[in-house]
Design an enzyme around this catalytic site. Structure first.
Site, PDB file in Angstrom:
ATOM      1  N   GLY A  49      43.738  34.598  45.149  1.00  0.00           N
ATOM      2  CA  GLY A  49      43.910  34.472  46.686  1.00  0.00           C
ATOM      3  C   GLY A  49      43.337  35.742  47.123  1.00  0.00           C
ATOM      4  N   HIS A  50      41.916  35.649  47.595  1.00  0.00           N
ATOM      5  CA  HIS A  50      41.366  36.895  47.938  1.00  0.00           C
ATOM      6  C   HIS A  50      41.131  37.065  49.531  1.00  0.00           C
ATOM      7  CE1 HIS A  50      39.397  36.958  43.584  1.00  0.00           C
ATOM      8  NE2 HIS A  50      40.883  37.317  43.549  1.00  0.00           N
ATOM      9  N   GLN A 233      42.784  37.885  39.615  1.00  0.00           N
ATOM     10  CA  GLN A 233      43.759  38.323  38.831  1.00  0.00           C
ATOM     11  C   GLN A 233      43.828  40.097  38.620  1.00  0.00           C
ATOM     12  OE1 GLN A 233      42.714  35.240  37.584  1.00  0.00           O
ATOM     13  NE2 GLN A 233      43.796  34.466  39.500  1.00  0.00           N
TER      14      GLN A 233
HETATM   15  P1  GDP Z   1      43.227  40.243  45.910  1.00  0.00           P
HETATM   16  O1  GDP Z   1      43.821  39.080  45.527  1.00  0.00           O
HETATM   17  O2  GDP Z   1      43.140  41.532  45.215  1.00  0.00           O
HETATM   18  O3  GDP Z   1      41.860  39.973  46.572  1.00  0.00           O
HETATM   19  O4  GDP Z   1      44.127  41.003  47.270  1.00  0.00           O
HETATM   20  P2  GDP Z   1      44.902  40.006  48.223  1.00  0.00           P
HETATM   21  O5  GDP Z   1      44.169  39.462  49.318  1.00  0.00           O
HETATM   22  O6  GDP Z   1      45.698  38.730  47.509  1.00  0.00           O
HETATM   23  O7  GDP Z   1      45.949  40.919  48.879  1.00  0.00           O
HETATM   24  C1  GDP Z   1      45.632  42.068  49.192  1.00  0.00           C
HETATM   25  C2  GDP Z   1      46.249  42.335  50.590  1.00  0.00           C
HETATM   26  O8  GDP Z   1      46.062  43.576  51.054  1.00  0.00           O
HETATM   27  C3  GDP Z   1      45.352  41.293  51.858  1.00  0.00           C
HETATM   28  O9  GDP Z   1      46.073  41.008  52.914  1.00  0.00           O
HETATM   29  C4  GDP Z   1      44.332  42.355  52.354  1.00  0.00           C
HETATM   30  O10 GDP Z   1      43.982  41.783  53.713  1.00  0.00           O
HETATM   31  C5  GDP Z   1      45.210  43.552  52.308  1.00  0.00           C
HETATM   32  N1  GDP Z   1      44.550  45.032  52.293  1.00  0.00           N
HETATM   33  C6  GDP Z   1      43.357  45.209  51.261  1.00  0.00           C
HETATM   34  N2  GDP Z   1      43.363  46.524  51.582  1.00  0.00           N
HETATM   35  C7  GDP Z   1      44.096  47.001  52.576  1.00  0.00           C
HETATM   36  C8  GDP Z   1      44.119  48.219  52.876  1.00  0.00           C
HETATM   37  O11 GDP Z   1      43.781  49.222  52.723  1.00  0.00           O
HETATM   38  N3  GDP Z   1      45.188  48.312  53.835  1.00  0.00           N
HETATM   39  C9  GDP Z   1      46.086  47.371  54.380  1.00  0.00           C
HETATM   40  N4  GDP Z   1      46.906  47.570  55.081  1.00  0.00           N
HETATM   41  N5  GDP Z   1      45.807  46.089  53.877  1.00  0.00           N
HETATM   42  C10 GDP Z   1      44.732  45.878  52.834  1.00  0.00           C
HETATM   43  P1  IMO Z   2      44.488  37.285  42.631  1.00  0.00           P
HETATM   44  O1  IMO Z   2      43.105  37.101  42.134  1.00  0.00           O
HETATM   45  C1  IMO Z   2      48.435  37.806  41.655  1.00  0.00           C
HETATM   46  C2  IMO Z   2      50.388  35.265  38.343  1.00  0.00           C
HETATM   47  C3  IMO Z   2      51.429  34.517  38.833  1.00  0.00           C
HETATM   48  C4  IMO Z   2      52.168  34.260  37.688  1.00  0.00           C
HETATM   49  C5  IMO Z   2      51.045  34.446  36.734  1.00  0.00           C
HETATM   50  C6  IMO Z   2      50.733  33.139  35.867  1.00  0.00           C
HETATM   51  O2  IMO Z   2      44.657  36.783  44.015  1.00  0.00           O
HETATM   52  O3  IMO Z   2      44.766  38.658  42.374  1.00  0.00           O
HETATM   53  P2  IMO Z   2      48.992  31.068  36.642  1.00  0.00           P
HETATM   54  O4  IMO Z   2      49.256  29.944  38.058  1.00  0.00           O
HETATM   55  O5  IMO Z   2      47.865  31.857  37.027  1.00  0.00           O
HETATM   56  O6  IMO Z   2      49.382  30.522  35.656  1.00  0.00           O
HETATM   57  O7  IMO Z   2      50.317  32.206  36.973  1.00  0.00           O
HETATM   58  O8  IMO Z   2      49.955  34.948  37.045  1.00  0.00           O
HETATM   59  N1  IMO Z   2      48.717  35.322  39.199  1.00  0.00           N
HETATM   60  C7  IMO Z   2      48.474  36.089  40.149  1.00  0.00           C
HETATM   61  N2  IMO Z   2      49.134  37.056  40.849  1.00  0.00           N
HETATM   62  N3  IMO Z   2      47.280  37.586  42.097  1.00  0.00           N
HETATM   63  C8  IMO Z   2      46.644  36.888  41.486  1.00  0.00           C
HETATM   64  O9  IMO Z   2      45.224  36.322  41.655  1.00  0.00           O
HETATM   65  C9  IMO Z   2      47.129  35.723  40.645  1.00  0.00           C
HETATM   66  N4  IMO Z   2      46.862  34.649  39.714  1.00  0.00           N
HETATM   67  C10 IMO Z   2      47.979  34.525  39.033  1.00  0.00           C
HETATM   68  O10 IMO Z   2      52.003  34.813  39.949  1.00  0.00           O
HETATM   69  O11 IMO Z   2      52.734  35.421  37.514  1.00  0.00           O
HETATM   70 MG    MG Z   3      45.471  37.830  45.728  1.00  0.00          MG
END
Ligand code: GDP
Ligand code: IMO
Ligand code: MG
Length: 432
Positions: A49-50, A233
């Site tokens: 989830g990005h 991940q």
């Molecule tokens: P990803 O999976 O690595 O793309 O990260 P996620 O989207 O799952 O989680 C990162 C969260 O941090 C998201 O809600 C972003 O909008 C937020 N985020 C990223 N950089 C920053 C930052 O510098 N400050 C704050 N407050 N939020 C951030």
């Molecule tokens: P992004 O790209 C954080 C974690 C799951 C679990 C383990 C195995 O957003 O950073 P799976 O469904 O892949 O078999 O789960 O990996 N996991 C993540 N944790 N960010 C992710 O992706 C993840 N994708 C899988 O929570 O611990």
């Molecule tokens: Mg994520």
């Protein structure tokens, strides 16, 4: 173009997560997409989830590279990704509804990428139930079983969709086979006809997007295009280098960008790693620096809830033992440190510089989970800056204590600091 921007013009860049996922990769990919032509996902599936915030709009991408939000850029879902065709169509439709163009001129889907199918999801859920207390805490998106079928050489691939009749027969056979396994596990069998219908419809929609993406990427490189590889991940969820078995089922680290796209190592120029200014993990498994105070602080601000499953993320202090290990296995050239603003209110901030267990000091991650479980972090402490960072416009304007902190974690990681992020939005990105 100034020198800072020039630095990001290069042929190929791999972006990886240096911790346990959710480091803010989506945001940094979005920022770096400007200076690239093509963004390629190379591993994982819709377990990712990005999050990308553009103006007052928030997007969460699961399978489609985050570069899709930039008009005119091409996005590739590489051979290393596992794709649920129905989930992909839903994601495409969701973007189109919000005004994003997702035509086959800008989204390519590798013909050798493997499929995630409903029985993978069901098996994922059932195996977690069977594991009881030892469960991994997967996203239940079917990722493990889909990569399992790939390795066992019994998977279905995108290329199979080109022949609808054969695809439908293969799929029906696979659903029936897996129904036997599900029955043996005490779960309900899946409806063969309904699944065939649903997946045939998705296959029809996706066929124009399916391509030989390896050849496409090599031609693009010959034409001088800049390519950004979007990791999913994080390093410690890597099937080989992570905290096994509490990992995902793909190579999330930099090497995965080569195998997951068909672009060889000697064509890769730079590795950028994204890490939070603290540590988070969603799901089970070791997290040596986990800490209730910082967890409550961030959850209290409504932060650190999973972008895919909504689960609260576990939170801890910055772990330099982990990020040093990440620097080793990824070969990190540059660092983007995100969520620095999450620490705005703290008087003192801890950084883990080593682990202690059984009278031994560990400066790299022990592979034995029983040892890791016993590890107690050795901390150093730094002063907090105690002021909001959201409005800061340049790296030089950051309070000296914030700069000292971010530079310290870069130094302990052993890589060059390139970006400090102080909020989720594009403009809240400071380059050094
Ligand atoms: P990803 O999976 O690595 O793309 O990260 P996620 O989207 O799952 O989680 C990162 C969260 O941090 C998201 O809600 C972003 O909008 C937020 N985020 C990223 N950089 C920053 C930052 O510098 N400050 C704050 N407050 N939020 C951030
Ligand atoms: P992004 O790209 C954080 C974690 C799951 C679990 C383990 C195995 O957003 O950073 P799976 O469904 O892949 O078999 O789960 O990996 N996991 C993540 N944790 N960010 C992710 O992706 C993840 N994708 C899988 O929570 O611990
Ligand atoms: Mg994520």
């Amino acid at each position: 173009m100034d020198a800072k921007e020039q630095r990001y013009i290069m042929a190929t860049t791999i972006l990886v997560g240096a911790q346990w996922g959710d480091e803010g990769k989506g945001k940094i990919i979005d920022v770096l997409t400007d200076r690239n032509d093509i963004v390629v996902r190379y591993a994982g599936g819709n377990n990712a989830g990005h999050t990308v915030e553009v103006g007052d709009q928030k997007f969460v991408l699961h399978l489609i590279p985050s570069g899709i939000l930039h008009p005119g850029k091409v996005c590739v879902i590489g051979n290393g990704v596992v794709v649920d065709p129905v989930a992909l169509v839903a994601e495409m439709d969701g973007l189109v509804k919000r005004g994003i163009k997702v035509g086959s001129d800008r989204l390519l889907l590798s013909e050798t990428a493997h499929m995630v199918l409903p029985y993978h999801r069901e098996l994922d859920a059932q195996r977690e139930v069977l594991k009881g207390k030892q469960k991994i805490g997967t996203t239940k998106r079917g990722i493990g079983p889909a990569y399992g079928d790939k390795a066992a050489r019994i998977g279905l691939r995108m290329i199979d969709m080109a022949k609808p009749k054969e695809f439908s027969e293969k799929l029906a056979r696979k659903v029936k086979e897996n129904n036997e396994i599900l029955r043996a596990l005490g779960a309900k069998p899946l409806p063969v006809a309904a699944i065939s219908q649903e997946y045939l419809a998705a296959a029809k929609r996706l066929r124009p997007f399916v391509a030989n993406t390896v050849v496409y990427l090599h031609n693009a490189m010959k034409a001088g295009k800049n390519i950004l590889f979007e990791g999913a991940q994080g390093t410690f969820l890597d099937i080989d280098h992570g905290t096994y078995p509490y990992v995902t089922s793909s190579n999330t680290t930099a090497g995965g960008a080569c195998t997951g796209s068909g672009v060889p190592p000697n064509k890769m120029n730079t590795v950028i790693a994204v890490m939070k200014a603290y540590t988070t993990r969603v799901g089970e498994g070791p997290l040596p620096t986990e800490n209730a105070m910082i967890s409550d602080l961030l959850h209290g601000l409504g932060r650190e809830f999973g972008a895919t499953t909504g689960r609260p993320r576990r939170v801890g202090w910055f772990d330099a033992v982990a990020t040093r290990h990440a620097a080793m296995v990824n070969g990190i050239d540059e660092l983007a440190v995100t969520n620095l603003d999450g620490l705005d209110t703290l008087e003192r901030i801890k950084i883990c510089v080593a682990y202690r267990a059984g009278g031994k000091t560990y400066e790299t991650m022990p592979n034995d989970l029983a040892v890791l479980a016993k590890c107690k972090p050795v901390y150093i402490e730094m002063d907090g800056w105690k002021q909001p960072l959201h409005e800061v416009k340049t790296y030089g304007e950051l309070p000296a204590k914030a700069r000292a902190y971010v530079e310290k974690i870069a130094e302990l990681t052993g890589a060059k600091l390139a970006i400090a992020s102080i909020g989720p939005r594009r403009e809240q990105t400071l380059t050094t």
